[in-house]
Write a protein that holds these residues in place. Sequence first.
Motif, PDB file in Angstrom:
ATOM      1  N   SER A 103       0.848  -1.186   0.000  1.00  0.00           N
ATOM      2  CA  SER A 103       0.000   0.000   0.000  1.00  0.00           C
ATOM      3  C   SER A 103       0.889   1.243   0.000  1.00  0.00           C
ATOM      4  N   ARG A 145      -4.439   2.591  -0.341  1.00  0.00           N
ATOM      5  CA  ARG A 145      -4.531   2.131  -1.730  1.00  0.00           C
ATOM      6  C   ARG A 145      -3.308   1.295  -2.088  1.00  0.00           C
ATOM      7  N   GLN A 146      -3.552   0.287  -2.933  1.00  0.00           N
ATOM      8  CA  GLN A 146      -2.421  -0.422  -3.516  1.00  0.00           C
ATOM      9  C   GLN A 146      -1.745   0.555  -4.475  1.00  0.00           C
ATOM     10  N   ILE A 147      -0.413   0.509  -4.559  1.00  0.00           N
ATOM     11  CA  ILE A 147       0.294   1.596  -5.238  1.00  0.00           C
ATOM     12  C   ILE A 147       0.030   1.661  -6.744  1.00  0.00           C
ATOM     13  N   GLN A 149      -2.808   1.599  -8.015  1.00  0.00           N
ATOM     14  CA  GLN A 149      -4.079   2.299  -8.213  1.00  0.00           C
ATOM     15  C   GLN A 149      -3.919   3.805  -8.098  1.00  0.00           C
TER      16      GLN A 149
ATOM     17  N   ASP B 255      -3.326  -7.846  -2.643  1.00  0.00           N
ATOM     18  CA  ASP B 255      -2.382  -6.782  -2.981  1.00  0.00           C
ATOM     19  C   ASP B 255      -1.471  -6.452  -1.811  1.00  0.00           C
ATOM     20  N   ARG B 256      -1.387  -7.348  -0.841  1.00  0.00           N
ATOM     21  CA  ARG B 256      -0.526  -7.103   0.313  1.00  0.00           C
ATOM     22  C   ARG B 256       0.537  -8.194   0.383  1.00  0.00           C
TER      23      ARG B 256
END
Lengths: 266, 331
Positions: A103, A145-147, A149, B255-256
Amino acid sequence: MIIQRPTGSEHSLDAALSIHDLTVAYHRKPVLWDVDLDVPEGSLVGIVGPNGAGKSTLIKAAMDLVPKASGRVMIYGQPYRKQRRLVGYVPQRESVDWEFPVSALDVVAMGLYGRIGWCLPVTRKYRDMALAAMERVGIADLAHRQINQLSGGQQQRVFLARALAQDARVYFMDEPFAAVDAATEKAIVQLLRELRAKGRTALVVHHDLQTVAEYFDRVILLNTRLVAHGPTTQVFTSRNLHETYGGRLNLLDEAAEAIGRQKVTA
Amino acid sequence: MNAPRFLLAAACLLLASTAHAADTAAWARVLFLHDHNTRVVVVGTSLLGLTAGVVGSFLLLRKRALLGDALAHATLPGIAAAFLLGEAIGLQGKSLPLLLTGAAVTGAIGLGAVLVIRQLTRLKEDAALGIVLSVFFGVGVALLGIVQKTPTGHAAGLESFIYGKTASMLRSDAYLIAGAAAVIAGVCGLFRKELALLCFDADFAASQGWPVRALDVLLMMLAISLTVIGLQAVGLILVIALLVIPSAAARFWTDRLGLMAATAGGLGAAAGYLGAMVSALWPKMPAGAVIVLTAAAFFMLSMLLGPARGILPRAFRRIALAHALTQARRP
Protein backbone atom coordinates in the motif's frame (compact mmCIF):
# COMPACT_ATOMS: atom_id res chain seq x y z
CA MET A 1 44.53 22.88 11.21
CA ILE A 2 43.96 23.46 7.55
CA ILE A 3 44.86 20.56 5.34
CA GLN A 4 46.24 21.61 2.00
CA ARG A 5 44.54 19.59 -0.73
CA PRO A 6 46.64 18.55 -3.69
CA THR A 7 44.23 20.16 -6.13
CA GLY A 8 44.28 23.38 -4.21
CA SER A 9 40.49 23.63 -4.44
CA GLU A 10 38.77 25.52 -1.67
CA HIS A 11 35.85 23.92 0.10
CA SER A 12 33.95 25.42 2.97
CA LEU A 13 33.61 23.05 5.90
CA ASP A 14 30.04 23.98 6.78
CA ALA A 15 28.61 23.25 3.33
CA ALA A 16 25.61 20.91 3.41
CA LEU A 17 27.16 19.01 0.52
CA SER A 18 30.59 19.25 -1.00
CA ILE A 19 31.73 17.22 -3.94
CA HIS A 20 35.49 16.99 -4.50
CA ASP A 21 36.91 16.18 -7.93
CA LEU A 22 34.27 13.55 -8.67
CA THR A 23 34.78 11.37 -11.74
CA VAL A 24 32.50 8.47 -12.70
CA ALA A 25 32.95 6.15 -15.67
CA TYR A 26 30.85 3.32 -17.11
CA HIS A 27 32.86 0.85 -19.19
CA ARG A 28 35.82 3.28 -19.32
CA LYS A 29 33.72 6.04 -20.80
CA PRO A 30 33.53 9.01 -18.42
CA VAL A 31 30.00 10.03 -17.44
CA LEU A 32 31.10 12.68 -14.99
CA TRP A 33 34.42 14.41 -15.24
CA ASP A 34 36.10 16.13 -12.32
CA VAL A 35 33.02 17.72 -10.79
CA ASP A 36 33.85 19.95 -7.86
CA LEU A 37 31.29 22.04 -5.97
CA ASP A 38 29.90 23.16 -2.61
CA VAL A 39 26.22 23.53 -1.83
CA PRO A 40 25.39 25.82 1.10
CA GLU A 41 22.79 24.76 3.67
CA GLY A 42 19.20 25.74 3.02
CA SER A 43 19.40 26.03 -0.74
CA LEU A 44 17.20 24.58 -3.45
CA VAL A 45 19.48 23.48 -6.25
CA GLY A 46 18.36 22.54 -9.74
CA ILE A 47 20.58 20.11 -11.63
CA VAL A 48 20.20 20.89 -15.31
CA GLY A 49 21.74 19.47 -18.47
CA PRO A 50 20.96 17.50 -21.63
CA ASN A 51 20.15 13.76 -21.67
CA GLY A 52 23.19 11.70 -20.80
CA ALA A 53 24.86 14.65 -19.09
CA GLY A 54 25.27 12.64 -15.88
CA LYS A 55 22.61 14.37 -13.78
CA SER A 56 21.23 11.20 -12.19
CA THR A 57 24.74 9.79 -11.99
CA LEU A 58 25.82 12.83 -9.97
CA ILE A 59 23.30 12.20 -7.20
CA LYS A 60 23.74 8.42 -7.36
CA ALA A 61 27.50 8.75 -7.04
CA ALA A 62 26.99 11.15 -4.14
CA MET A 63 25.06 8.38 -2.36
CA ASP A 64 27.51 5.60 -3.27
CA LEU A 65 24.92 3.92 -5.50
CA VAL A 66 27.35 3.89 -8.44
CA PRO A 67 31.10 3.42 -8.02
CA LYS A 68 33.29 6.50 -8.26
CA ALA A 69 36.44 6.42 -10.37
CA SER A 70 37.81 9.15 -8.14
CA GLY A 71 36.70 11.90 -5.82
CA ARG A 72 34.99 12.33 -2.47
CA VAL A 73 31.57 13.45 -1.32
CA MET A 74 31.07 15.11 2.06
CA ILE A 75 27.80 15.83 3.86
CA TYR A 76 28.24 18.52 6.52
CA GLY A 77 31.98 17.96 6.49
CA GLN A 78 31.86 14.17 7.00
CA PRO A 79 31.99 11.37 4.44
CA TYR A 80 28.60 10.24 3.14
CA ARG A 81 29.07 6.81 4.75
CA LYS A 82 28.89 8.38 8.20
CA GLN A 83 26.04 10.73 7.39
CA ARG A 84 23.48 8.48 5.69
CA ARG A 85 20.83 9.34 8.24
CA LEU A 86 21.03 12.97 7.12
CA VAL A 87 20.30 12.13 3.49
CA GLY A 88 16.89 11.58 1.90
CA TYR A 89 16.43 10.12 -1.57
CA VAL A 90 13.60 10.42 -4.07
CA PRO A 91 14.43 8.05 -6.95
CA GLN A 92 12.98 8.31 -10.44
CA ARG A 93 9.42 7.10 -10.46
CA GLU A 94 10.14 4.53 -13.19
CA SER A 95 12.92 2.95 -11.13
CA VAL A 96 10.50 0.67 -9.26
CA ASP A 97 7.74 -1.78 -10.14
CA TRP A 98 4.44 -0.15 -9.16
CA GLU A 99 2.66 -3.51 -9.40
CA PHE A 100 4.46 -4.48 -6.20
CA PRO A 101 1.96 -5.73 -3.58
CA VAL A 102 2.19 -2.93 -1.03
CA SER A 103 0.00 0.00 0.00
CA ALA A 104 1.03 3.63 -0.30
CA LEU A 105 1.45 3.74 3.48
CA ASP A 106 3.77 0.71 3.36
CA VAL A 107 6.03 2.51 0.89
CA VAL A 108 6.12 5.72 2.94
CA ALA A 109 6.94 3.69 6.07
CA MET A 110 10.05 2.40 4.27
CA GLY A 111 11.56 5.83 4.95
CA LEU A 112 11.39 4.96 8.65
CA TYR A 113 12.93 1.48 8.47
CA GLY A 114 16.34 2.86 9.42
CA ARG A 115 14.89 4.30 12.61
CA ILE A 116 12.83 1.18 13.35
CA GLY A 117 15.87 -1.08 13.09
CA TRP A 118 16.53 -4.66 12.06
CA CYS A 119 13.73 -7.24 12.23
CA LEU A 120 11.38 -5.07 14.28
CA PRO A 121 7.83 -4.55 12.99
CA VAL A 122 6.34 -1.26 11.79
CA THR A 123 4.31 -0.33 14.87
CA ARG A 124 1.40 2.07 15.23
CA LYS A 125 3.74 4.91 16.17
CA TYR A 126 5.64 4.60 12.88
CA ARG A 127 2.49 4.21 10.83
CA ASP A 128 1.27 7.48 12.33
CA MET A 129 4.56 9.14 11.40
CA ALA A 130 4.24 7.87 7.85
CA LEU A 131 0.68 9.12 7.71
CA ALA A 132 1.81 12.56 8.90
CA ALA A 133 4.34 12.68 6.06
CA MET A 134 1.58 11.76 3.60
CA GLU A 135 -0.55 14.53 5.02
CA ARG A 136 2.16 17.05 4.17
CA VAL A 137 1.98 16.18 0.47
CA GLY A 138 -1.80 15.88 0.48
CA ILE A 139 -2.25 12.12 -0.04
CA ALA A 140 -3.17 10.91 3.45
CA ASP A 141 -6.56 9.77 2.11
CA LEU A 142 -4.79 7.38 -0.28
CA ALA A 143 -2.78 5.63 2.45
CA HIS A 144 -4.40 2.24 2.05
CA ARG A 145 -4.53 2.13 -1.73
CA GLN A 146 -2.42 -0.42 -3.52
CA ILE A 147 0.29 1.60 -5.24
CA ASN A 148 -0.69 0.70 -8.81
CA GLN A 149 -4.08 2.30 -8.21
CA LEU A 150 -2.42 5.70 -7.89
CA SER A 151 -1.88 8.19 -10.70
CA GLY A 152 1.66 9.12 -11.74
CA GLY A 153 1.53 12.32 -9.71
CA GLN A 154 0.23 10.50 -6.65
CA GLN A 155 2.98 7.90 -6.97
CA GLN A 156 5.50 10.72 -7.11
CA ARG A 157 4.03 12.18 -3.94
CA VAL A 158 4.31 8.78 -2.24
CA PHE A 159 8.04 8.88 -2.96
CA LEU A 160 8.25 12.43 -1.62
CA ALA A 161 6.37 11.45 1.53
CA ARG A 162 8.78 8.56 2.03
CA ALA A 163 11.72 10.97 1.84
CA LEU A 164 9.93 13.40 4.19
CA ALA A 165 9.37 10.62 6.71
CA GLN A 166 13.14 10.20 6.80
CA ASP A 167 13.38 13.74 8.16
CA ALA A 168 16.70 14.24 6.38
CA ARG A 169 18.76 17.42 6.09
CA VAL A 170 19.92 16.96 2.53
CA TYR A 171 17.55 15.63 -0.11
CA PHE A 172 18.44 14.21 -3.50
CA MET A 173 15.50 14.11 -5.91
CA ASP A 174 15.69 12.51 -9.34
CA GLU A 175 13.22 14.23 -11.68
CA PRO A 176 10.32 14.61 -9.26
CA PHE A 177 8.59 16.92 -11.75
CA ALA A 178 8.70 14.43 -14.65
CA ALA A 179 5.22 13.76 -16.05
CA VAL A 180 3.21 14.95 -13.05
CA ASP A 181 -0.09 16.81 -13.02
CA ALA A 182 -0.30 20.51 -12.17
CA ALA A 183 -1.57 19.84 -8.63
CA THR A 184 1.39 17.62 -7.89
CA GLU A 185 3.82 20.11 -9.36
CA LYS A 186 2.38 22.77 -7.09
CA ALA A 187 2.57 20.46 -4.08
CA ILE A 188 6.24 19.68 -4.79
CA VAL A 189 7.16 23.35 -5.13
CA GLN A 190 5.32 24.12 -1.91
CA LEU A 191 7.16 21.30 -0.18
CA LEU A 192 10.56 22.43 -1.45
CA ARG A 193 9.93 25.89 -0.05
CA GLU A 194 8.88 24.42 3.30
CA LEU A 195 12.07 22.43 3.40
CA ARG A 196 14.15 25.50 2.62
CA ALA A 197 12.38 27.45 5.36
CA LYS A 198 13.51 24.75 7.80
CA GLY A 199 17.10 25.03 6.63
CA ARG A 200 17.00 21.79 4.64
CA THR A 201 18.87 21.46 1.38
CA ALA A 202 17.52 19.85 -1.79
CA LEU A 203 19.27 18.92 -5.02
CA VAL A 204 16.74 18.27 -7.75
CA VAL A 205 17.38 16.85 -11.21
CA HIS A 206 15.22 19.04 -13.40
CA HIS A 207 14.29 19.02 -17.07
CA ASP A 208 12.06 21.97 -17.60
CA LEU A 209 14.24 25.00 -18.31
CA GLN A 210 11.19 27.27 -18.16
CA THR A 211 10.75 26.81 -14.42
CA VAL A 212 14.36 26.70 -13.25
CA ALA A 213 14.53 30.38 -12.32
CA GLU A 214 11.19 30.21 -10.53
CA TYR A 215 11.86 27.05 -8.47
CA PHE A 216 15.55 27.09 -7.62
CA ASP A 217 17.94 29.45 -5.81
CA ARG A 218 20.97 27.78 -7.28
CA VAL A 219 21.64 25.79 -10.39
CA ILE A 220 24.18 23.18 -11.41
CA LEU A 221 24.71 23.15 -15.18
CA LEU A 222 26.10 19.80 -16.14
CA ASN A 223 27.32 18.14 -19.30
CA THR A 224 29.69 15.39 -18.17
CA ARG A 225 31.83 18.16 -16.73
CA LEU A 226 30.53 20.96 -14.55
CA VAL A 227 29.73 23.89 -16.83
CA ALA A 228 28.69 26.25 -14.08
CA HIS A 229 27.33 26.26 -10.54
CA GLY A 230 26.07 29.11 -8.42
CA PRO A 231 23.08 31.35 -7.70
CA THR A 232 20.51 31.03 -10.47
CA THR A 233 20.49 34.76 -11.14
CA GLN A 234 24.21 34.72 -11.91
CA VAL A 235 24.72 31.31 -13.50
CA PHE A 236 21.55 30.62 -15.48
CA THR A 237 22.60 32.70 -18.46
CA SER A 238 22.13 32.04 -22.15
CA ARG A 239 25.89 31.76 -22.59
CA ASN A 240 26.13 29.02 -19.97
CA LEU A 241 23.09 27.26 -21.41
CA HIS A 242 24.67 27.34 -24.87
CA GLU A 243 27.75 25.75 -23.42
CA THR A 244 25.71 23.13 -21.58
CA TYR A 245 23.39 22.11 -24.38
CA GLY A 246 25.75 22.58 -27.34
CA GLY A 247 24.15 23.43 -30.65
CA ARG A 248 20.76 21.80 -30.24
CA LEU A 249 18.41 24.33 -31.75
CA ASN A 250 15.03 23.62 -30.25
CA LEU A 251 16.57 23.35 -26.82
CA LEU A 252 18.36 26.63 -27.33
CA ASP A 253 15.15 28.35 -28.28
CA GLU A 254 13.64 27.01 -25.12
CA ALA A 255 16.63 28.27 -23.19
CA ALA A 256 16.43 31.72 -24.74
CA GLU A 257 12.78 31.90 -23.80
CA ALA A 258 13.60 30.82 -20.27
CA ILE A 259 16.20 33.55 -19.95
CA GLY A 260 13.67 36.06 -21.20
CA ARG A 261 11.20 34.98 -18.55
CA GLN A 262 13.86 35.16 -15.90
CA LYS A 263 14.64 38.77 -16.86
CA VAL A 264 10.99 39.65 -16.69
CA THR A 265 10.59 38.20 -13.22
CA ALA A 266 13.88 39.65 -11.94
CA MET B 1 -9.07 -18.96 1.02
CA ASN B 2 -11.99 -21.10 0.03
CA ALA B 3 -10.59 -22.43 -3.22
CA PRO B 4 -7.74 -24.42 -1.67
CA ARG B 5 -10.10 -26.01 0.83
CA PHE B 6 -12.54 -26.84 -1.93
CA LEU B 7 -9.80 -28.34 -4.03
CA LEU B 8 -8.60 -30.42 -1.15
CA ALA B 9 -12.06 -31.85 -0.66
CA ALA B 10 -12.42 -32.51 -4.38
CA ALA B 11 -9.11 -34.28 -4.51
CA CYS B 12 -10.04 -36.42 -1.53
CA LEU B 13 -13.29 -37.41 -3.22
CA LEU B 14 -11.40 -38.26 -6.38
CA LEU B 15 -9.01 -40.39 -4.39
CA ALA B 16 -11.87 -42.14 -2.68
CA SER B 17 -13.75 -42.91 -5.88
CA THR B 18 -10.74 -44.28 -7.74
CA ALA B 19 -9.50 -46.50 -4.95
CA HIS B 20 -10.46 -50.15 -5.28
CA ALA B 21 -12.68 -51.55 -2.62
CA ALA B 22 -9.89 -53.76 -1.38
CA ASP B 23 -7.65 -50.74 -0.90
CA THR B 24 -10.21 -48.86 1.15
CA ALA B 25 -8.45 -49.52 4.38
CA ALA B 26 -5.13 -48.43 2.85
CA TRP B 27 -6.31 -45.06 1.49
CA ALA B 28 -8.28 -44.28 4.60
CA ARG B 29 -5.20 -44.96 6.69
CA VAL B 30 -3.18 -42.65 4.49
CA LEU B 31 -5.79 -39.93 4.17
CA PHE B 32 -6.37 -39.65 7.87
CA LEU B 33 -2.70 -40.09 8.63
CA HIS B 34 -3.10 -43.21 10.74
CA ASP B 35 0.28 -44.50 9.84
CA HIS B 36 2.98 -42.70 11.77
CA ASN B 37 5.57 -42.89 9.02
CA THR B 38 3.15 -41.50 6.44
CA ARG B 39 2.13 -38.80 8.87
CA VAL B 40 5.70 -37.64 9.31
CA VAL B 41 6.36 -37.64 5.57
CA VAL B 42 3.13 -35.78 4.78
CA VAL B 43 3.74 -33.18 7.46
CA GLY B 44 7.33 -32.72 6.27
CA THR B 45 6.27 -32.26 2.66
CA SER B 46 3.47 -29.85 3.62
CA LEU B 47 5.89 -27.72 5.62
CA LEU B 48 8.23 -27.80 2.64
CA GLY B 49 5.41 -26.51 0.41
CA LEU B 50 4.52 -23.82 2.90
CA THR B 51 8.08 -22.55 3.12
CA ALA B 52 8.51 -22.73 -0.65
CA GLY B 53 5.51 -20.44 -1.04
CA VAL B 54 6.97 -17.91 1.38
CA VAL B 55 10.52 -17.93 -0.03
CA GLY B 56 9.11 -18.04 -3.56
CA SER B 57 7.08 -14.88 -2.93
CA PHE B 58 10.23 -12.90 -2.17
CA LEU B 59 12.16 -14.56 -5.00
CA LEU B 60 9.40 -13.72 -7.46
CA LEU B 61 9.19 -10.11 -6.29
CA ARG B 62 12.98 -9.78 -6.58
CA LYS B 63 12.53 -11.11 -10.16
CA ARG B 64 15.00 -13.90 -9.49
CA ALA B 65 12.69 -16.89 -9.94
CA LEU B 66 14.62 -18.40 -12.84
CA LEU B 67 17.85 -18.12 -10.90
CA GLY B 68 16.20 -20.69 -8.64
CA ASP B 69 15.93 -23.08 -11.58
CA ALA B 70 19.62 -22.77 -12.47
CA LEU B 71 20.58 -23.35 -8.87
CA ALA B 72 18.31 -26.41 -8.61
CA HIS B 73 19.90 -28.04 -11.65
CA ALA B 74 23.33 -27.17 -10.28
CA THR B 75 22.69 -29.36 -7.23
CA LEU B 76 22.97 -32.62 -9.19
CA PRO B 77 26.80 -32.76 -9.47
CA GLY B 78 26.96 -32.01 -5.74
CA ILE B 79 24.71 -34.95 -4.89
CA ALA B 80 26.73 -37.37 -7.02
CA ALA B 81 30.09 -36.02 -5.83
CA ALA B 82 29.01 -36.18 -2.18
CA PHE B 83 27.97 -39.80 -2.69
CA LEU B 84 31.33 -40.68 -4.26
CA LEU B 85 33.16 -38.81 -1.50
CA GLY B 86 31.18 -40.67 1.15
CA GLU B 87 32.09 -43.99 -0.49
CA ALA B 88 35.75 -43.00 -0.72
CA ILE B 89 36.09 -42.14 2.95
CA GLY B 90 34.16 -45.24 3.92
CA LEU B 91 30.97 -43.58 5.10
CA GLN B 92 27.67 -45.15 4.38
CA GLY B 93 27.12 -43.64 0.95
CA LYS B 94 23.57 -42.49 1.16
CA SER B 95 23.69 -40.25 4.16
CA LEU B 96 21.13 -37.56 3.51
CA PRO B 97 22.89 -34.69 5.32
CA LEU B 98 26.08 -35.36 3.34
CA LEU B 99 24.25 -35.51 0.01
CA LEU B 100 22.31 -32.34 0.75
CA THR B 101 25.47 -30.54 1.79
CA GLY B 102 27.04 -31.50 -1.54
CA ALA B 103 23.90 -30.27 -3.29
CA ALA B 104 24.03 -26.94 -1.45
CA VAL B 105 27.70 -26.46 -2.32
CA THR B 106 27.36 -26.96 -6.08
CA GLY B 107 24.03 -25.12 -6.05
CA ALA B 108 25.77 -22.11 -4.57
CA ILE B 109 28.64 -22.46 -7.05
CA GLY B 110 26.13 -22.55 -9.93
CA LEU B 111 24.45 -19.43 -8.60
CA GLY B 112 27.80 -17.71 -8.27
CA ALA B 113 28.70 -18.76 -11.83
CA VAL B 114 25.60 -17.00 -13.19
CA LEU B 115 26.50 -13.82 -11.35
CA VAL B 116 30.16 -13.96 -12.42
CA ILE B 117 29.31 -14.56 -16.09
CA ARG B 118 26.88 -11.64 -16.00
CA GLN B 119 29.37 -9.39 -14.26
CA LEU B 120 32.47 -10.16 -16.33
CA THR B 121 30.90 -10.42 -19.77
CA ARG B 122 28.16 -8.45 -21.39
CA LEU B 123 26.00 -11.55 -21.76
CA LYS B 124 22.46 -11.13 -20.56
CA GLU B 125 21.08 -13.05 -17.63
CA ASP B 126 19.08 -15.53 -19.72
CA ALA B 127 22.22 -16.65 -21.58
CA ALA B 128 24.15 -17.01 -18.33
CA LEU B 129 21.28 -19.01 -16.82
CA GLY B 130 21.04 -21.29 -19.84
CA ILE B 131 24.76 -22.02 -19.82
CA VAL B 132 25.06 -22.71 -16.09
CA LEU B 133 21.87 -24.75 -15.88
CA SER B 134 22.81 -27.13 -18.69
CA VAL B 135 26.53 -27.42 -17.94
CA PHE B 136 26.03 -28.19 -14.25
CA PHE B 137 23.25 -30.66 -15.02
CA GLY B 138 25.50 -32.28 -17.65
CA VAL B 139 28.31 -32.67 -15.14
CA GLY B 140 25.81 -34.16 -12.69
CA VAL B 141 24.57 -36.72 -15.23
CA ALA B 142 28.17 -37.69 -16.03
CA LEU B 143 28.96 -38.15 -12.34
CA LEU B 144 25.79 -40.21 -11.89
CA GLY B 145 27.16 -42.50 -14.61
CA ILE B 146 30.25 -43.05 -12.49
CA VAL B 147 28.10 -43.62 -9.40
CA GLN B 148 26.20 -46.37 -11.25
CA LYS B 149 29.47 -48.24 -11.77
CA THR B 150 30.32 -48.35 -8.06
CA PRO B 151 29.20 -51.51 -6.19
CA THR B 152 26.60 -49.75 -4.05
CA GLY B 153 25.79 -46.99 -6.50
CA HIS B 154 23.03 -48.76 -8.36
CA ALA B 155 21.03 -49.42 -5.24
CA ALA B 156 21.52 -45.91 -3.86
CA GLY B 157 18.68 -44.53 -5.96
CA LEU B 158 20.19 -41.11 -6.49
CA GLU B 159 17.92 -40.66 -9.51
CA SER B 160 15.05 -40.10 -7.09
CA PHE B 161 16.59 -36.68 -6.46
CA ILE B 162 15.94 -35.76 -10.07
CA TYR B 163 12.20 -36.46 -10.10
CA GLY B 164 11.47 -36.63 -6.40
CA LYS B 165 10.08 -39.54 -4.44
CA THR B 166 8.46 -38.99 -1.10
CA ALA B 167 7.92 -42.74 -0.78
CA SER B 168 11.65 -43.25 -0.42
CA MET B 169 11.79 -40.74 2.41
CA LEU B 170 12.75 -42.10 5.80
CA ARG B 171 11.22 -40.74 8.95
CA SER B 172 14.53 -39.12 9.88
CA ASP B 173 14.66 -37.48 6.44
CA ALA B 174 11.21 -36.03 6.99
CA TYR B 175 12.22 -34.66 10.38
CA LEU B 176 15.24 -33.03 8.79
CA ILE B 177 13.12 -31.47 6.03
CA ALA B 178 10.42 -30.28 8.42
CA GLY B 179 12.95 -28.76 10.80
CA ALA B 180 14.87 -26.99 8.05
CA ALA B 181 11.64 -25.72 6.46
CA ALA B 182 10.50 -24.28 9.78
CA VAL B 183 13.85 -22.52 10.25
CA ILE B 184 13.78 -21.07 6.71
CA ALA B 185 10.21 -19.83 7.13
CA GLY B 186 11.19 -18.32 10.47
CA VAL B 187 14.14 -16.44 8.96
CA CYS B 188 11.85 -15.12 6.20
CA GLY B 189 9.40 -13.90 8.82
CA LEU B 190 12.15 -12.28 10.86
CA PHE B 191 13.57 -10.35 7.92
CA ARG B 192 10.31 -9.72 6.08
CA LYS B 193 10.61 -5.95 6.32
CA GLU B 194 14.20 -5.88 5.07
CA LEU B 195 13.50 -8.38 2.27
CA ALA B 196 10.43 -6.41 1.16
CA LEU B 197 12.51 -3.23 0.97
CA LEU B 198 15.20 -5.05 -1.02
CA CYS B 199 12.63 -6.40 -3.49
CA PHE B 200 10.76 -3.12 -3.92
CA ASP B 201 13.53 -0.55 -4.12
CA ALA B 202 17.10 -1.78 -3.71
CA ASP B 203 18.62 1.62 -4.58
CA PHE B 204 16.63 3.38 -1.91
CA ALA B 205 17.62 0.67 0.57
CA ALA B 206 21.28 1.17 -0.33
CA SER B 207 20.98 4.94 0.05
CA GLN B 208 19.78 4.37 3.61
CA GLY B 209 22.74 2.15 4.36
CA TRP B 210 20.94 -1.22 4.31
CA PRO B 211 23.45 -3.86 3.20
CA VAL B 212 21.74 -4.67 -0.07
CA ARG B 213 24.31 -7.22 -1.17
CA ALA B 214 24.14 -9.07 2.12
CA LEU B 215 20.33 -9.12 1.96
CA ASP B 216 20.53 -10.51 -1.57
CA VAL B 217 22.90 -13.20 -0.33
CA LEU B 218 20.46 -13.97 2.50
CA LEU B 219 17.59 -14.36 0.05
CA MET B 220 19.70 -16.59 -2.20
CA MET B 221 20.78 -18.70 0.78
CA LEU B 222 17.14 -19.17 1.74
CA ALA B 223 16.41 -20.23 -1.85
CA ILE B 224 19.35 -22.66 -1.88
CA SER B 225 18.34 -24.19 1.46
CA LEU B 226 14.74 -24.59 0.32
CA THR B 227 15.81 -26.14 -2.98
CA VAL B 228 18.11 -28.59 -1.25
CA ILE B 229 15.50 -29.83 1.22
CA GLY B 230 12.97 -30.00 -1.61
CA LEU B 231 15.12 -32.34 -3.70
CA GLN B 232 13.80 -35.53 -2.13
CA ALA B 233 10.16 -34.59 -2.28
CA VAL B 234 9.80 -32.90 -5.66
CA GLY B 235 13.16 -33.44 -7.31
CA LEU B 236 15.55 -30.92 -8.76
CA ILE B 237 13.75 -30.44 -12.06
CA LEU B 238 10.44 -29.56 -10.47
CA VAL B 239 11.46 -27.75 -7.31
CA ILE B 240 11.32 -24.45 -9.21
CA ALA B 241 7.59 -25.04 -9.66
CA LEU B 242 7.09 -25.12 -5.91
CA LEU B 243 8.92 -21.81 -5.62
CA VAL B 244 7.12 -20.02 -8.44
CA ILE B 245 3.60 -21.42 -8.85
CA PRO B 246 2.11 -20.93 -5.36
CA SER B 247 3.53 -17.41 -5.06
CA ALA B 248 2.37 -16.43 -8.56
CA ALA B 249 -1.07 -17.87 -7.74
CA ALA B 250 -1.20 -15.98 -4.44
CA ARG B 251 -0.64 -12.67 -6.23
CA PHE B 252 -4.14 -13.02 -7.73
CA TRP B 253 -5.70 -13.11 -4.27
CA THR B 254 -4.22 -10.08 -2.58
CA ASP B 255 -2.38 -6.78 -2.98
CA ARG B 256 -0.53 -7.10 0.31
CA LEU B 257 2.88 -8.70 0.56
CA GLY B 258 2.24 -10.33 3.94
CA LEU B 259 -1.03 -11.88 2.81
CA MET B 260 0.55 -12.92 -0.49
CA ALA B 261 3.32 -14.81 1.32
CA ALA B 262 0.80 -16.42 3.68
CA THR B 263 -1.52 -17.43 0.83
CA ALA B 264 1.42 -18.81 -1.15
CA GLY B 265 2.45 -20.76 1.91
CA GLY B 266 -1.06 -22.18 2.25
CA LEU B 267 -1.27 -23.19 -1.40
CA GLY B 268 2.22 -24.71 -1.28
CA ALA B 269 1.37 -26.65 1.88
CA ALA B 270 -1.84 -28.00 0.33
CA ALA B 271 0.03 -29.07 -2.80
CA GLY B 272 2.71 -30.76 -0.69
CA TYR B 273 0.09 -32.50 1.42
CA LEU B 274 -1.81 -33.94 -1.55
CA GLY B 275 1.35 -34.90 -3.39
CA ALA B 276 2.79 -36.79 -0.46
CA MET B 277 -0.52 -38.62 0.14
CA VAL B 278 -0.84 -39.72 -3.45
CA SER B 279 2.73 -40.87 -3.40
CA ALA B 280 2.10 -42.85 -0.23
CA LEU B 281 -0.90 -44.55 -1.83
CA TRP B 282 0.80 -45.33 -5.09
CA PRO B 283 4.53 -45.51 -4.50
CA LYS B 284 5.17 -45.62 -8.25
CA MET B 285 3.50 -42.25 -8.76
CA PRO B 286 6.17 -39.51 -8.77
CA ALA B 287 5.30 -37.21 -5.90
CA GLY B 288 7.02 -34.23 -7.48
CA ALA B 289 4.75 -34.37 -10.51
CA VAL B 290 1.62 -34.72 -8.37
CA ILE B 291 2.66 -31.76 -6.20
CA VAL B 292 3.36 -29.60 -9.23
CA LEU B 293 0.10 -30.55 -10.95
CA THR B 294 -1.86 -29.78 -7.80
CA ALA B 295 -0.13 -26.42 -7.52
CA ALA B 296 -0.88 -25.78 -11.20
CA ALA B 297 -4.58 -26.47 -10.59
CA PHE B 298 -4.51 -23.91 -7.75
CA PHE B 299 -2.83 -21.48 -10.11
CA MET B 300 -5.52 -21.89 -12.77
CA LEU B 301 -8.25 -21.32 -10.21
CA SER B 302 -6.47 -18.31 -8.76
CA MET B 303 -5.91 -16.81 -12.18
CA LEU B 304 -9.63 -17.08 -12.93
CA LEU B 305 -11.13 -16.30 -9.53
CA GLY B 306 -8.54 -14.43 -7.45
CA PRO B 307 -10.35 -11.36 -6.08
CA ALA B 308 -7.39 -8.96 -6.39
CA ARG B 309 -6.33 -9.56 -9.99
CA GLY B 310 -8.14 -12.64 -11.26
CA ILE B 311 -9.58 -12.54 -14.78
CA LEU B 312 -13.25 -13.00 -13.86
CA PRO B 313 -13.41 -10.53 -10.94
CA ARG B 314 -11.69 -7.96 -13.14
CA ALA B 315 -14.12 -8.50 -15.98
CA PHE B 316 -16.99 -8.31 -13.51
CA ARG B 317 -15.72 -5.01 -12.10
CA ARG B 318 -15.43 -3.63 -15.62
CA ILE B 319 -18.98 -4.62 -16.49
CA ALA B 320 -20.28 -3.23 -13.18
CA LEU B 321 -18.54 0.05 -13.86
CA ALA B 322 -19.94 0.29 -17.39
CA HIS B 323 -23.40 -0.45 -16.02
CA ALA B 324 -23.07 2.23 -13.34
CA LEU B 325 -21.97 4.72 -15.98
CA THR B 326 -24.97 4.07 -18.22
CA GLN B 327 -27.22 4.34 -15.16
CA ALA B 328 -25.67 7.66 -14.24
CA ARG B 329 -26.15 9.04 -17.75
CA ARG B 330 -29.89 8.44 -17.69
CA PRO B 331 -31.88 11.60 -17.03
